[in-house]
Design a protein around this motif. Structure first.
Motif, mmCIF file in Angstrom:
data_model
loop_
_atom_site.group_PDB
_atom_site.id
_atom_site.type_symbol
_atom_site.label_atom_id
_atom_site.label_comp_id
_atom_site.label_asym_id
_atom_site.label_seq_id
_atom_site.Cartn_x
_atom_site.Cartn_y
_atom_site.Cartn_z
ATOM 1 N N GLN A 67 0.915 4.114 7.595
ATOM 2 C CA GLN A 67 0.384 3.841 6.098
ATOM 3 C C GLN A 67 -0.679 4.664 6.293
ATOM 4 O O GLN A 67 -2.367 4.866 6.620
ATOM 5 N N GLY A 69 0.976 -1.047 -0.537
ATOM 6 C CA GLY A 69 0.240 -0.015 -0.048
ATOM 7 C C GLY A 69 0.914 1.366 -0.013
ATOM 8 O O GLY A 69 1.889 1.214 -0.427
ATOM 9 N N HIS A 70 0.302 2.737 0.310
ATOM 10 C CA HIS A 70 0.555 3.563 -0.027
ATOM 11 C C HIS A 70 0.918 4.143 1.441
ATOM 12 O O HIS A 70 0.283 3.829 2.402
ATOM 13 N N PRO A 73 -4.668 5.895 3.283
ATOM 14 C CA PRO A 73 -5.331 4.878 1.854
ATOM 15 C C PRO A 73 -4.960 4.528 0.751
ATOM 16 O O PRO A 73 -6.018 4.123 0.039
ATOM 17 N N GLU A 74 -4.350 6.309 0.544
ATOM 18 C CA GLU A 74 -4.519 6.135 -1.621
ATOM 19 C C GLU A 74 -2.472 7.327 -1.464
ATOM 20 O O GLU A 74 -2.519 7.591 -0.941
#
Lengths: 233, 929
Positions: free
Chosen positions: B770, B727-728, B772-773
């Motif tokens: 972390q 993820g990002h 979400p986008e």
């Protein structure tokens, strides 16, 4: 992108070894009654290993389609203007039974957890998988200010206490007047004996409190002054 | 006394920084732009066959496909299409008569979008890049009712023509074109599909090869070469109009524009017309306008343009013998003009827009059906600049022999896109801002004038200064009557809170700064941050030739003056308020790799290493290890005031910040191991004072970095591994002189120090979250003195949003694995959580969608609490931010009515209660006696 290009070649023939994923958004009250109301900018993103990423805009039939996926483990996120969607994990693997078709599986995944930590299973398919995804919450963009509300204001304990004391101040004389004489006498006696009443009582002292004098630092003389007035009376 | 204080503090702490519902839509502004529309991809079209109102559809130069409501110019829907990195930048947009879809073609993707709501219906990828897309306006009995099929011509290694089913997007047939000829265009008549190819002769000339296909089966029915002789040197001289009409034509001229040749596609005869010269200037451009409908009259218009004037000629095609005849000509008019074609049933109308007139003629005769004079287009332009129409699209309704209503959208030379209804300007969209490449904030020149006058008085001799001052006051006195007149209005407005802070003329808080935007087309556009709805001025500053690019940098080091420079070097000054050219010439220097410049240190990329020069002499070089490439370098902003050198802890002790104005964050990528490295450098000595490496990073995804005060932040996308999760991620690091409170470490004792002599290394705390986008760009708020806490601004391209993340949320000192102690709570720290969800209340754009943001610039307002934010790219979005709330200004939350009501209520209460109290006191005295 390389993978997408081969689609046109295969388009005429039957899709032999392509893994397709279709994600549909069903009506999911109360958050999203009508999925057709989703903004046209709603789109889904599949993030694969470095360099591989697919994006699909929402279609007229409320689906996102990803044709011809390469074998990998993907993170599926759906972005919408007004709703949050849960992230999913999509795995495209070689089929175990040795056929040409690939197996597509989908689970829910959790941010901040290791990748192997999978949530509820969404489904599995040979070569093709259709899953449904529902919004998890609505986006609420605005912070309301704590505005002035007369009911909240009256409800606060400070104001309630003040109101009670106001009621006493204005109500007491009436109660006293309406009391029968015997009780009134009794009450008067009680008041006289009480520590608050009388010329040297706390109430009188409070009432005759000499602020100016007190501020000037004459702490002891104030009491004297109070005593003096008492004598004069 | 304690209670209200407590209440006030909780009020300050309780809500995290957020967009308030009363401020949203008021203090922020947003232009949802498309970019300059292209002539052949813009049209009026009804979104449903049943609807009466039509929308304007366009596919712009920025590859944004959208529908605009012609009534008010608002955007109905928009899709940003991926160009696929195609060099020749061809894009197509077609709509079939009575269809509820529009079909776009860009890169190698043909897609159908529902015309009413902008959702995808189907998409098809072709092998090679698209050369043309058309809609088949015929029925072969097999197609589904309602949906018309599309034909696509693609180039590349295997050029082919494909017929795509209009309902499902399935390919019905495909025809591979043999030979090495370059595909050029598609044309469709009611019976055949023609693919036009360019055949290069040995002598280097171009010949046109036409392949006719059967629309039902895709079989070749005919093929021939047009004898264009040796006049067609390049494809640029073809002024063809392909498309669907009863008799599609192809036209070309020779290089000198002396003869016009026209061929009706499907026949081999070529009609030749000599082009008359109308003035001494050579013809620069020849364009052709023809109706796009299969049942329209086969008439077309040829538009000639010279440097100073333009004219047009209308031709008719005789359908029986395919002969082209000249019908009439439209007179020469000075300046540039735009022609548009509209149809009503079979009739064809041509609308002409010139500098000062709008007129409509029928294609059959030259009688003018409607004429409107245009006083101005109502757009801001440069001093003495003539606004010219570039191209136009019209919708005409004709009753009898006159035009009863006409709507024309015109793209102007200023970059504005305007709609004229019956010759009156209805709206304009500042589409030039969609190609903004550089932005700066500047103070208006009139604000600066007072400061300059005060300076004159401060530095002159006392007598002269006194006279100057008296004169200034006399001048000011002249403004008194108008001030007195406007007084009551101002008071009422201030009282009602309608325009307390954005009243015209006054800018006490520095909210009305001028935003200068340099566009890719070489224009400089100024907006007022207080009144963003109108453009202040718009001048052409760089005289760019077609195809030439510039890399402008804007700055405003002197108040009231905007400095424009291309690459680096001396710039040109412009007055911030009216755009007057002040001094200097703007040299357009060709691109050379050059990174940011901070203070006297300049950075240059030499090969793969970064070279820093200090006062024009090389200072140090940074060469990454083998296989690594430098991604970007972000120095600390030049103007980055910091109010406090320490962080006060909950127990009143202090952690000292590592403050050095010469630090920069450098990101490098190692492609072989997909590793990203981040270094904090001292830009004077070149020393690395902090470094970190992240494995399994997706190096094709954007990596954004920022550096401010004593902290840095960066974000990246990573693949799942044992160490990280997929993820990002957003990493924040803070530099301290020492991690022991009340201790300055090695630097404590020394009063002076030099980075070149003493190696002082900071203690760095980092934390990873972390997110979400993806974050494509990071920025940070700036305030005048740096007292206000900072907010990290992040551009989220997936959500089309810009979020402001409060620094307190990101603080790397958040306790890990335990709850915050009382002291930490007092500091506002809370327990660390690895996932940082972006609260929708942090979305500065709230309900809007800001698309294609490339960069965010911030500037301090005059008051400490507020920072101005301006984001640009495709859309333009601006707002004001108060990261620590508006502590020095009465905001919209301050209820003036409530305050006055409280005062009045207290006054009334005093008057009512006073006699009561008096009576009671008197009564009491009597009772006790």
């Amino acid at each position: 992108m390389l993978v997408l290009k081969s689609l046109a070649v295969l388009a005429g023939t039957s899709l032999a070894s392509a893994a397709n994923l279709t994600v549909s958004v069903p009506s999911s009250p109360p958050l999203l009654l009508n999925p057709s109301s989703l903004a046209p900018s709603t789109h889904a993103v599949l993030i694969g290993p470095p360099g591989i990423q697919y994006e699909a805009p929402i279609r007229r039939d409320n689906t996102f389609t990803f044709p011809d996926l390469a074998e990998a483990s993907y993170l599926l996120t759906v972005h919408s203007r007004d709703h949050f969607f849960p992230p999913l994990r999509v795995d495209v693997t070689k089929s175990v039974d040795g056929t040409q078709q690939e197996t597509v599986q989908a689970w829910q995944t959790f941010r901040g957890n290791e990748w192997s930590n999978k949530g509820p299973f969404y489904g599995s398919g040979n070569g093709e998988l259709r899953i449904q995804i529902q919004p998890s919450s609505q986006k609420n963009f605005y912070q309301d200010r704590g505005g002035f509300n007369i009911i909240d204001f009256v409800k606060s304990p400070m104001i309630l206490m003040a109101l009670v004391s106001v009621a006493f101040i204005f109500g007491m004389p009436y109660i006293m007047d309406n009391m029968d004489p015997e009780m009134k006498e009794e009450f008067d006696d009680m008041q006289k004996k009480g520590p608050l009443s009388g010329s040297s009582g706390a109430a009188a002292q409070l009432q005759n409190f000499d602020i100016a004098g007190w501020l000037a630092g004459k702490g002891s003389s104030t009491e004297q002054g109070a005593g003096d007035t008492g004598k004069k009376r | 006394m304690l209670l209200p204080l407590l209440a006030a503090t909780t009020l300050f702490l309780a809500p995290a920084c957020a967009v308030f519902s009363d401020e949203a839509w008021n203090i922020d502004y947003h232009f949802a732009l498309l970019g300059a529309p292209k002539e052949d991809t813009s049209f009026f079209h009804r979104p449903n066959p049943s609807s009466k109102a039509s929308l304007i559809y366009t596919l712009s130069e920025e590859h944004a496909l959208g529908a605009v409501n012609p009534r008010d110019g608002s955007l109905v829907w928009r899709q940003l299409l991926a160009s696929g990195g195609d060099a020749h930048n061809a894009s197509f947009l077609r709509a079939g008569e009575g269809q509820d879809v529009v079909i776009s073609g860009i890169g190698s993707e043909v897609a159908a979008w529902s015309a009413a709501e902008g959702r995808l219906v189907w998409n098809v990828h072709t092998d090679g890049p698209l050369e043309d897309v058309e809609i088949l306006e015929l029925s072969d009995g097999k197609e589904t009712v309602g949906a018309k099929d599309a034909v696509a011509l693609s180039g590349g290694d295997r050029p082919m023509v494909q017929r795509i089913d209009g309902a499902s997007g399935a390919v019905k047939w495909q025809y591979s074109i043999d030979g090495s000829d370059a595909p050029f265009q598609l044309s469709a008549s009611s019976t055949e599909v023609f693919a036009i190819l360019l055949h290069k002769t040995i002598l280097g000339y171009v010949k046109l090869r036409v392949v006719a296909l059967d629309p039902v089966t895709g079989q070749k029915t005919d093929e021939y070469m047009l004898s264009s002789e040796n006049e067609l040197a390049t494809a640029d001289n073809i002024i063809s109009v392909g498309a669907n009409s009863a008799s599609p034509v192809i036209a070309w001229t020779d290089a000198a524009h002396t003869t016009l040749k026209v061929n009706v596609v499907g026949t081999k005869s070529i009609s030749s017309f000599s082009i008359e010269k109308h003035d001494e200037n050579a013809i620069e451009r020849v364009r052709m306008h023809a109706p796009y409908h299969i049942n329209s009259l086969s008439h077309f218009l040829v538009h000639y343009e010279t440097a100073t004037s333009h004219w047009a000629e209308v031709y008719h095609i005789n359908l029986k013998n395919s002969k082209v005849e000249k019908a009439y000509s439209l007179p020469r008019v000075a300046g540039r003009g735009a022609f548009s074609t509209s149809t009503a049933d079979a009739n064809v109308y041509f609308t002409r827009v010139t500098r000062d007139e709008l007129s409509t003629v029928s294609s059959a005769s030259h009688g003018i059906l409607g004429r409107w004079s245009l006083s101005s287009f109502g757009v801001a332009s440069g001093v003495g600049e003539q606004v010219e129409p570039v191209h136009a699209v019209s919708e005409v309704s004709v009753k009898g022999d006159t035009v009863s209503a006409i709507r024309t959208t015109v793209l102007l030379s200023t970059g504005d896109w305007v709609l004229l209804r019956d010759g009156k300007g209805i709206w304009n969209r500042p589409e030039m801002l969609a190609s903004t490449v550089a932005v700066t904030f500047a103070m208006p020149a009139d604000v600066v004038a007072l400061v300059q006058q005060l300076e004159v008085e401060a530095h002159g001799n006392p007598v002269a200064a006194y006279i100057h001052r008296v004169q200034r006051h006399i001048v000011d006195l002249q403004k008194l009557p108008s001030f007195l007149v406007s007084m009551p209005k101002k008071i009422v407005q201030g009282f009602l809170g309608t325009s307390a802070d954005d009243a015209a003329g006054s800018d006490m808080f520095g909210f009305r700064q001028i935003i200068a935007c340099a566009t890719r087309s070489g224009r400089l556009v100024a907006l007022d941050a207080g009144h963003p709805d109108r453009t202040l001025w718009n001048t052409d500053v760089a005289d760019l030739k077609p195809g030439q690019s510039w890399r402008p940098s804007l700055s405003s080091t002197k108040d009231g003056v905007i400095q424009v420079s291309s690459v680096a070097g001396t710039g040109v000054g412009y007055n911030a308020t009216d755009g007057q050219h002040l001094a200097g010439d703007l040299p357009i220097i060709p691109d050379e790799p050059d990174l940011l410049t901070s203070r006297a240190v300049r950075y240059t990329m030499r090969g793969n290493s970064l070279e820093a020069t200090y006062d024009w002499s090389p200072s140090w070089t940074f060469t990454p290890i083998h296989g690594e490439r430098i991604l970007n370098l972000v120095p600390r902003p030049v103007d980055d005031p910091v109010a406090s050198i320490g962080k006060v802890l909950g127990d009143r002790r202090v952690l000292y910040k590592y403050l050095d104005s010469n630090i920069a964050l450098l990101a490098t990528a190692h492609d072989a191991s997909s590793k990203a490295n981040f270094y904090v450098l001292n830009t004077i000595s070149g020393a690395i004072i902090y470094s970190n490496a992240h494995p399994d990073v997706d190096l094709t995804a954007p990596i954004s970095t920022i550096m401010s005060e004593n902290w840095f932040a960066y974000s990246f996308t990573s693949e799942a591994s044992d160490a990280t999760t997929k993820g990002h991620h957003l990493v924040i690091g803070e530099l301290f002189e020492s991690l022991i409170p009340d201790d300055r470490g090695a630097m404590g004792a020394s009063s002076n120090y030099s980075t070149l002599q003493t190696a002082s290394e900071p203690f760095t705390l980092t934390q990873t979250y972390q997110i979400p986008e993806l974050i494509s760009r990071l920025a940070v708020t700036r305030t005048r003195q740096g007292i206000t806490s900072r907010q990290l601004l992040a551009v989220l391209p997936a959500s089309n949003a810009l979020v402001g993340i409060p620094y307190g949320i990101l603080d790397p000192r958040r306790p890990v694995g335990r709850d915050a102690t009382k002291d930490e709570q007092a500091e506002g720290l809370m327990r660390y959580a690895p996932v940082l969800d972006f609260d929708p209340k942090w979305y500065l754009n709230h309900q809007r969608e800001v698309v294609g943001i490339k960069d965010v610039v911030t500037a301090p307002a005059l008051i400490e609490s507020t920072s101005l934010v301006f984001a640009y790219g495709l859309d333009v979005f601006g707002t004001r931010l108060s990261p620590s709330f508006s502590f020095d200004i009465l905001g919209r939350d301050f209820n003036k009515f409530q305050m006055l009501a409280t005062v009045a209520a207290l006054a009334v209460a005093t008057f009512v209660v006073a006699p009561l109290v008096m009576r009671k006191q008197v009564d009491q005295r009597w009772r006790f006696l």
